[in-house]
Design a protein around this motif. Structure first.
Motif, PDB file in Angstrom:
ATOM      1  N   LEU A   1      32.411  60.780 103.248  1.00  8.14           N
ATOM      2  CA  LEU A   1      31.140  61.598 103.053  1.00  8.14           C
ATOM      3  C   LEU A   1      29.728  60.931 103.413  1.00  8.14           C
ATOM      4  CD1 LEU A   1      31.671  63.756 100.138  1.00  8.14           C
ATOM      5  CD2 LEU A   1      31.191  64.534 102.393  1.00  8.14           C
ATOM      6  N   THR A   2      29.718  59.234 102.925  1.00  6.61           N
ATOM      7  CA  THR A   2      28.701  58.536 103.369  1.00  6.61           C
ATOM      8  C   THR A   2      28.339  58.561 104.731  1.00  6.61           C
ATOM      9  OG1 THR A   2      28.880  57.323 101.139  1.00  6.61           O
ATOM     10  CG2 THR A   2      27.775  56.012 102.799  1.00  6.61           C
ATOM     11  N   GLN A   3      29.373  58.054 105.252  1.00  2.00           N
ATOM     12  CA  GLN A   3      29.301  57.902 106.897  1.00  2.00           C
ATOM     13  C   GLN A   3      28.541  59.206 107.483  1.00  2.00           C
ATOM     14  OE1 GLN A   3      29.089  55.108 108.746  1.00  2.00           O
ATOM     15  NE2 GLN A   3      29.644  53.743 106.886  1.00  2.00           N
TER      16      GLN A   3
ATOM     17  N   ALA B   1      25.187  59.919 109.388  1.00  3.74           N
ATOM     18  CA  ALA B   1      25.178  60.527 110.925  1.00  3.74           C
ATOM     19  C   ALA B   1      24.215  61.821 110.783  1.00  3.74           C
ATOM     20  CB  ALA B   1      26.407  60.984 111.456  1.00  3.74           C
ATOM     21  N   ILE B   2      24.246  62.442 109.991  1.00  2.00           N
ATOM     22  CA  ILE B   2      23.126  63.698 109.893  1.00  2.00           C
ATOM     23  C   ILE B   2      21.756  63.174 109.833  1.00  2.00           C
ATOM     24  CG2 ILE B   2      22.577  65.710 108.387  1.00  2.00           C
ATOM     25  CD1 ILE B   2      24.890  66.461 110.410  1.00  2.00           C
ATOM     26  N   GLU B   3      21.638  62.241 108.912  1.00  2.00           N
ATOM     27  CA  GLU B   3      20.123  61.761 108.636  1.00  2.00           C
ATOM     28  C   GLU B   3      19.754  61.052 110.054  1.00  2.00           C
ATOM     29  OE1 GLU B   3      20.507  59.087 105.606  1.00  2.00           O
ATOM     30  OE2 GLU B   3      20.981  60.538 104.025  1.00  2.00           O
ATOM     31  N   LEU B   4      20.442  60.590 110.883  1.00  2.04           N
ATOM     32  CA  LEU B   4      20.120  59.871 112.106  1.00  2.04           C
ATOM     33  C   LEU B   4      19.873  60.698 113.247  1.00  2.04           C
ATOM     34  CD1 LEU B   4      22.761  56.957 112.027  1.00  2.04           C
ATOM     35  CD2 LEU B   4      20.246  56.527 112.101  1.00  2.04           C
ATOM     36  N   ASP B   5      20.779  61.935 113.062  1.00  6.05           N
ATOM     37  CA  ASP B   5      20.511  62.981 114.289  1.00  6.05           C
ATOM     38  C   ASP B   5      20.589  64.453 113.766  1.00  6.05           C
ATOM     39  OD1 ASP B   5      19.949  63.933 116.839  1.00  6.05           O
ATOM     40  OD2 ASP B   5      21.754  62.687 117.784  1.00  6.05           O
ATOM     41  N   PRO B   6      19.651  64.616 112.899  1.00  3.03           N
ATOM     42  CA  PRO B   6      19.728  66.031 112.309  1.00  3.03           C
ATOM     43  C   PRO B   6      19.847  67.390 113.112  1.00  3.03           C
ATOM     44  CG  PRO B   6      17.660  65.044 111.882  1.00  3.03           C
ATOM     45  CD  PRO B   6      18.299  64.082 112.536  1.00  3.03           C
ATOM     46  N   LEU B   7      19.290  67.188 114.358  1.00  3.53           N
ATOM     47  CA  LEU B   7      19.195  68.075 115.276  1.00  3.53           C
ATOM     48  C   LEU B   7      20.528  68.201 116.279  1.00  3.53           C
ATOM     49  CD1 LEU B   7      15.346  68.498 115.915  1.00  3.53           C
ATOM     50  CD2 LEU B   7      16.652  69.742 114.365  1.00  3.53           C
ATOM     51  N   ASN B   8      21.175  67.275 116.154  1.00  3.29           N
ATOM     52  CA  ASN B   8      22.209  67.235 117.269  1.00  3.29           C
ATOM     53  C   ASN B   8      23.524  68.042 116.754  1.00  3.29           C
ATOM     54  OD1 ASN B   8      24.666  66.507 118.434  1.00  3.29           O
ATOM     55  ND2 ASN B   8      23.621  64.579 119.036  1.00  3.29           N
ATOM     56  N   LEU B   9      23.726  69.343 117.786  1.00  4.22           N
ATOM     57  CA  LEU B   9      24.635  70.212 117.194  1.00  4.22           C
ATOM     58  C   LEU B   9      25.959  69.797 117.217  1.00  4.22           C
ATOM     59  CD1 LEU B   9      23.357  73.263 119.405  1.00  4.22           C
ATOM     60  CD2 LEU B   9      22.696  72.699 117.223  1.00  4.22           C
ATOM     61  N   LEU B  10      26.404  68.757 118.138  1.00  3.56           N
ATOM     62  CA  LEU B  10      27.713  68.291 117.887  1.00  3.56           C
ATOM     63  C   LEU B  10      28.114  67.454 116.771  1.00  3.56           C
ATOM     64  CD1 LEU B  10      30.574  67.859 119.188  1.00  3.56           C
ATOM     65  CD2 LEU B  10      29.552  66.249 120.514  1.00  3.56           C
ATOM     66  N   VAL B  11      26.847  66.775 116.401  1.00  2.00           N
ATOM     67  CA  VAL B  11      27.160  66.058 114.885  1.00  2.00           C
ATOM     68  C   VAL B  11      27.218  66.883 113.886  1.00  2.00           C
ATOM     69  CG1 VAL B  11      25.594  64.472 113.583  1.00  2.00           C
ATOM     70  CG2 VAL B  11      25.964  63.943 116.152  1.00  2.00           C
TER      71      VAL B  11
ATOM     72  N   ASN C   1      25.292  49.111 117.559  1.00  2.00           N
ATOM     73  CA  ASN C   1      24.173  50.018 117.561  1.00  2.00           C
ATOM     74  C   ASN C   1      24.244  51.064 116.246  1.00  2.00           C
ATOM     75  OD1 ASN C   1      22.690  52.336 118.002  1.00  2.00           O
ATOM     76  ND2 ASN C   1      23.386  52.983 120.054  1.00  2.00           N
ATOM     77  N   PRO C   2      23.872  50.574 115.125  1.00  2.00           N
ATOM     78  CA  PRO C   2      23.873  51.310 114.024  1.00  2.00           C
ATOM     79  C   PRO C   2      23.398  52.624 113.851  1.00  2.00           C
ATOM     80  CG  PRO C   2      22.389  49.358 113.808  1.00  2.00           C
ATOM     81  CD  PRO C   2      23.087  49.403 115.272  1.00  2.00           C
ATOM     82  N   ASN C   3      22.607  53.073 114.827  1.00  2.00           N
ATOM     83  CA  ASN C   3      21.883  54.294 114.701  1.00  2.00           C
ATOM     84  C   ASN C   3      22.531  55.525 115.613  1.00  2.00           C
ATOM     85  OD1 ASN C   3      19.512  53.318 113.313  1.00  2.00           O
ATOM     86  ND2 ASN C   3      18.645  52.331 115.397  1.00  2.00           N
TER      87      ASN C   3
ATOM     88  N   ARG D   1      29.135  57.042 113.926  1.00  2.00           N
ATOM     89  CA  ARG D   1      29.261  57.295 112.208  1.00  2.00           C
ATOM     90  C   ARG D   1      30.026  58.483 112.004  1.00  2.00           C
ATOM     91  NH1 ARG D   1      26.852  53.531 109.411  1.00  2.00           N
ATOM     92  NH2 ARG D   1      25.328  52.334 110.499  1.00  2.00           N
ATOM     93  N   VAL D   2      29.892  59.662 112.468  1.00  2.00           N
ATOM     94  CA  VAL D   2      30.293  60.880 112.306  1.00  2.00           C
ATOM     95  C   VAL D   2      32.128  60.972 112.627  1.00  2.00           C
ATOM     96  CG1 VAL D   2      29.897  62.361 114.346  1.00  2.00           C
ATOM     97  CG2 VAL D   2      30.171  63.235 111.858  1.00  2.00           C
ATOM     98  N   LEU D   3      32.268  60.307 113.536  1.00  4.93           N
ATOM     99  CA  LEU D   3      33.717  60.280 114.030  1.00  4.93           C
ATOM    100  C   LEU D   3      34.299  58.826 113.169  1.00  4.93           C
ATOM    101  CD1 LEU D   3      33.421  60.588 117.839  1.00  4.93           C
ATOM    102  CD2 LEU D   3      34.713  62.119 116.335  1.00  4.93           C
ATOM    103  N   TYR D   4      33.648  58.068 112.667  1.00  7.46           N
ATOM    104  CA  TYR D   4      34.332  56.967 111.740  1.00  7.46           C
ATOM    105  C   TYR D   4      34.584  57.753 110.576  1.00  7.46           C
ATOM    106  CZ  TYR D   4      34.565  52.856 108.751  1.00  7.46           C
ATOM    107  OH  TYR D   4      34.969  51.967 107.910  1.00  7.46           O
ATOM    108  N   ALA D   5      33.501  58.775 110.329  1.00  7.67           N
ATOM    109  CA  ALA D   5      33.888  59.470 109.052  1.00  7.67           C
ATOM    110  C   ALA D   5      35.067  60.379 108.973  1.00  7.67           C
ATOM    111  CB  ALA D   5      32.629  60.257 108.911  1.00  7.67           C
ATOM    112  N   GLN D   6      35.392  60.897 110.303  1.00  9.33           N
ATOM    113  CA  GLN D   6      36.684  61.590 110.490  1.00  9.33           C
ATOM    114  C   GLN D   6      37.829  60.777 110.134  1.00  9.33           C
ATOM    115  OE1 GLN D   6      36.712  64.294 113.476  1.00  9.33           O
ATOM    116  NE2 GLN D   6      35.095  65.646 112.845  1.00  9.33           N
ATOM    117  N   LEU D   7      37.691  59.696 110.538  1.00 10.16           N
ATOM    118  CA  LEU D   7      38.898  58.658 110.699  1.00 10.16           C
ATOM    119  C   LEU D   7      38.938  58.288 109.081  1.00 10.16           C
ATOM    120  CD1 LEU D   7      40.756  56.724 111.555  1.00 10.16           C
ATOM    121  CD2 LEU D   7      39.252  54.873 111.645  1.00 10.16           C
ATOM    122  N   LEU D   8      37.899  58.080 108.403  1.00  9.83           N
ATOM    123  CA  LEU D   8      37.967  57.789 106.849  1.00  9.83           C
ATOM    124  C   LEU D   8      38.687  59.049 106.259  1.00  9.83           C
ATOM    125  CD1 LEU D   8      34.711  56.140 106.432  1.00  9.83           C
ATOM    126  CD2 LEU D   8      37.080  54.896 106.416  1.00  9.83           C
TER     127      LEU D   8
END
Length: 376
Positions: A197-199, A203-213, A173-175, A180-187
């Motif tokens: 930062l890339t990941q 994540a922000i681009e995929l779900d810009p209104l998600n507060l947790l993201v 599920n690439p979307n 993606r944002v938790l993978y970013a934290q791992l990185l």
């Protein structure tokens, strides 16, 4: 359903009208995926074809409860997370063979532990029991790999396994912005800031209104030392939800990194209000200043620690705020002993431990965790 082009003028590519029994909602999603792929002439891989061909039904009430639980997951408060548990447990009673319910329970118990609401010895068995049940029911589920990735880095400290599981989840599920944002934290934990930062930005681009993201991306920014932008993301969330626990916790650390103690105190009012006598803390802040106020928070938390569980890593961060590195090390060593979930982050900039980076006791912990040494 409408499929439109977003390049140039908004041209309608395809439209479809569907009326389905809610029990067939998962099969409808699969059918829609196939039709959209056909319309835009995307060739599905054999593995994608296999996954989309699997027929699944779900109890209507269980599905509704699952959706409600997803909505409540984001602020990280104990009340919200335990309400999520209620919804998911009710859903399990209705549909005990639906794997996403167990992966959901896994994530909730991980979140309860991560936010410091329960100690690892309470959450650990529940995390693994639900993870195993989900894996037994549906090993192809992206959420299972997402949960496994979180377990691998938060509980097992197995960085290689965690990355592999995140990549599996993203491949399925690439979307999924959460993966993606938790993978970013791992990185970030692995000292790979560019990739993080890339990941995170994806994540922000995929779900810009998600507060947790947004909060989790703020955590990525904290890891690499961009306190100012992290603070902006935290404040963006609290502008929508002033009492958002996770966002206020982010603001406390980010504002401290920016040297804005008034913002630290304002956010701490929400982050610690149910754990300390904050009126007394505010009184001391007004009369004596920031350090004395933080020392009062620590005094109260030390009392609480004598009676029950207080997150060790959080205590270490507080002690770093008042320039007591020896006390911070004591708490980090406690966190290491119980494998507290905050420990993987201690070698990033976000946990304010930079003055400890050349401390032999700190280095020993990092080496035992098999983490890369931080770049000063």
């Amino acid at each position: 359903f409408r499929l439109v082009s977003t390049t140039g003028e908004e041209d309608q590519i395809w439209v479809g009208d569907y009326r389905e029994d809610k029990r067939q909602i998962l099969n409808l999603f699969n059918r829609l995926t196939r039709q959209v792929a056909d319309e835009v002439m995307i060739e599905l891989t054999p593995e994608e074809e296999r996954l989309l061909s699997i027929s699944k039904t779900v109890d209507r009430e269980a599905y509704d409860a699952y959706l409600k639980s997803s909505y409540l997951l984001d602020d990280g408060s104990k009340e919200s997370l335990y309400e999520v548990l209620v919804y998911l447990k009710c859903a399990v009673e209705k549909d005990p063979d639906w794997a996403p319910l167990y992966s959901g329970l896994t994530i909730v118990w991980l979140s309860i532990s991560q936010m410091g609401h329960e100690p690892p010895e309470i959450t650990g068995p529940k995390i693994f029991a639900n993870r195993n049940k989900a894996l037994e029911l549906d090993p192809d589920l992206a959420d299972i790999h997402h949960a496994d990735a979180m377990i691998a880095y938060l509980r097992e400290w197995n960085w290689e396994k965690s990355e592999k599981e995140f990549l599996k989840a993203i491949a399925i599920n690439p979307n999924n912005a959460g993966s993606r944002v938790l993978y970013a934290q791992l990185l970030g934990i692995l000292q790979r800031p560019g990739e993080a930062l890339t990941q995170g930005q994806l994540a922000i681009e995929l779900d810009p209104l998600n507060l947790l993201v947004q909060v989790l991306y703020g955590g990525v920014l904290m890891e690499i030392g961009d306190f100012e932008t992290a603070l902006a993301y935290g404040e963006k969330v609290t502008a929508v939800d002033p009492g958002h626990l996770a966002a206020n916790s982010l603001i406390v650390a980010a504002a401290f990194g920016c040297g804005d103690y008034n913002k630290v105190m304002e956010a701490a009012k929400y982050a610690f209000a149910k754990k300390v006598d904050f009126k007394e803390v505010e009184r001391i802040y007004g009369e004596t200043g920031f350090v004395a106020a933080q020392e009062e928070i620590l005094r109260q938390k030390e009392v609480l620690a004598q009676k029950g569980y207080v997150p060790a890593v959080g205590m270490a961060v507080r002690y770093m705020m008042v320039d007591q590195p020896d006390k911070a090390m004591e708490w980090l060593e406690k966190g290491f002993e119980v494998r507290e979930q905050g420990m993987p982050y201690i070698a990033t900039h976000g946990f304010l431990c930079e003055p400890l980076f050349d401390n032999p006791r700190f280095i020993e912990i990092i080496q035992k965790m098999n983490l890369p040494l931080p770049n000063n």
